[in-house]
Scaffold this motif. Sequence first.
Motif, PDB file in Angstrom:
ATOM      1  N   SER A  58      14.379  29.156  -8.390  1.00  0.00           N
ATOM      2  CA  SER A  58      15.119  29.334  -7.139  1.00  0.00           C
ATOM      3  C   SER A  58      16.395  28.504  -7.201  1.00  0.00           C
ATOM      4  CB  SER A  58      14.267  28.889  -5.946  1.00  0.00           C
ATOM      5  OG  SER A  58      13.112  29.684  -5.843  1.00  0.00           O
ATOM      6  N   TYR A  67      19.222  26.477  -4.866  1.00  0.00           N
ATOM      7  CA  TYR A  67      19.527  25.908  -3.561  1.00  0.00           C
ATOM      8  C   TYR A  67      20.937  25.338  -3.651  1.00  0.00           C
ATOM      9  CZ  TYR A  67      18.721  23.289   0.781  1.00  0.00           C
ATOM     10  OH  TYR A  67      18.795  22.782   2.067  1.00  0.00           O
ATOM     11  N   ASP A  98      26.401  34.856  -9.577  1.00  0.00           N
ATOM     12  CA  ASP A  98      26.533  35.122  -8.149  1.00  0.00           C
ATOM     13  C   ASP A  98      27.550  34.147  -7.563  1.00  0.00           C
ATOM     14  OD1 ASP A  98      26.157  36.266  -5.673  1.00  0.00           O
ATOM     15  OD2 ASP A  98      24.013  35.873  -5.582  1.00  0.00           O
ATOM     16  N   PHE A 130      29.013  32.364  -3.724  1.00  0.00           N
ATOM     17  CA  PHE A 130      28.651  32.044  -2.347  1.00  0.00           C
ATOM     18  C   PHE A 130      29.865  31.447  -1.649  1.00  0.00           C
ATOM     19  CE2 PHE A 130      25.172  31.357  -5.279  1.00  0.00           C
ATOM     20  CZ  PHE A 130      24.152  32.137  -4.746  1.00  0.00           C
ATOM     21  N   VAL A 155      22.475  27.562   1.171  1.00  0.00           N
ATOM     22  CA  VAL A 155      21.810  28.844   0.956  1.00  0.00           C
ATOM     23  C   VAL A 155      20.714  28.646  -0.094  1.00  0.00           C
ATOM     24  CG1 VAL A 155      23.444  29.632  -0.821  1.00  0.00           C
ATOM     25  CG2 VAL A 155      22.143  31.295   0.479  1.00  0.00           C
ATOM     26  N   ARG A 197      18.335  30.828  -2.641  1.00  0.00           N
ATOM     27  CA  ARG A 197      18.015  32.091  -3.292  1.00  0.00           C
ATOM     28  C   ARG A 197      16.671  31.917  -3.974  1.00  0.00           C
ATOM     29  NH1 ARG A 197      21.556  35.661  -5.143  1.00  0.00           N
ATOM     30  NH2 ARG A 197      22.289  37.053  -3.588  1.00  0.00           N
ATOM     31  N   LYS A 198      15.602  32.294  -3.282  1.00  0.00           N
ATOM     32  CA  LYS A 198      14.230  32.134  -3.773  1.00  0.00           C
ATOM     33  C   LYS A 198      13.989  33.072  -4.958  1.00  0.00           C
ATOM     34  CE  LYS A 198      10.030  30.471  -2.712  1.00  0.00           C
ATOM     35  NZ  LYS A 198       9.723  29.300  -3.439  1.00  0.00           N
ATOM     36  N   ALA A 241      15.352  33.560  -7.868  1.00  0.00           N
ATOM     37  CA  ALA A 241      16.557  34.288  -8.255  1.00  0.00           C
ATOM     38  C   ALA A 241      16.597  34.633  -9.747  1.00  0.00           C
ATOM     39  CB  ALA A 241      17.793  33.470  -7.892  1.00  0.00           C
TER      40      ALA A 241
END
Length: 132
Positions: free
Chosen positions: A41, A43, A68, A70, A78, A80-81, A83
């Motif tokens: 994940s 964070y 990605d 952000f 944010v 992203r669990k 990911a």
Amino acid sequence: MDDYPCGGFKLGKRKLIKTTAIGSVATLSGCLSVLSDRKISLYILNWSESQREISVRALQDDRIVFEDSFTLSQNEDVLRKDAIDGGNYTFKVTIDTGTTSDYKFSMSNCEDNRLIVRVRDKELIQFDQTEC
């Protein structure tokens, strides 16, 4: 029976070594498959005094496997669990000022493998990961 303390069962040195080696490899391969089945994940936290565009790339063997971006306001974060598939990666994080920083991530035996990226003032990028 006194010569064989295990109830009359004798295991030769070669057979013992072979059995131990096979058992070790089987155990190790089981551990590795558990790690590869896990996910990572992300964070991302913006602790700077202004909005930031934060780009994250994960590389494995110099190949991009995740990318990605952000846009986070001041003190926004944010998660992203799950990911990215489990593994060892080099993460490259770039912020809108052009500052880039790298982090070598090594998969651990945690239930929740998480890379934590903090963007701070003075274009500082900090990394952390879960430890268990």
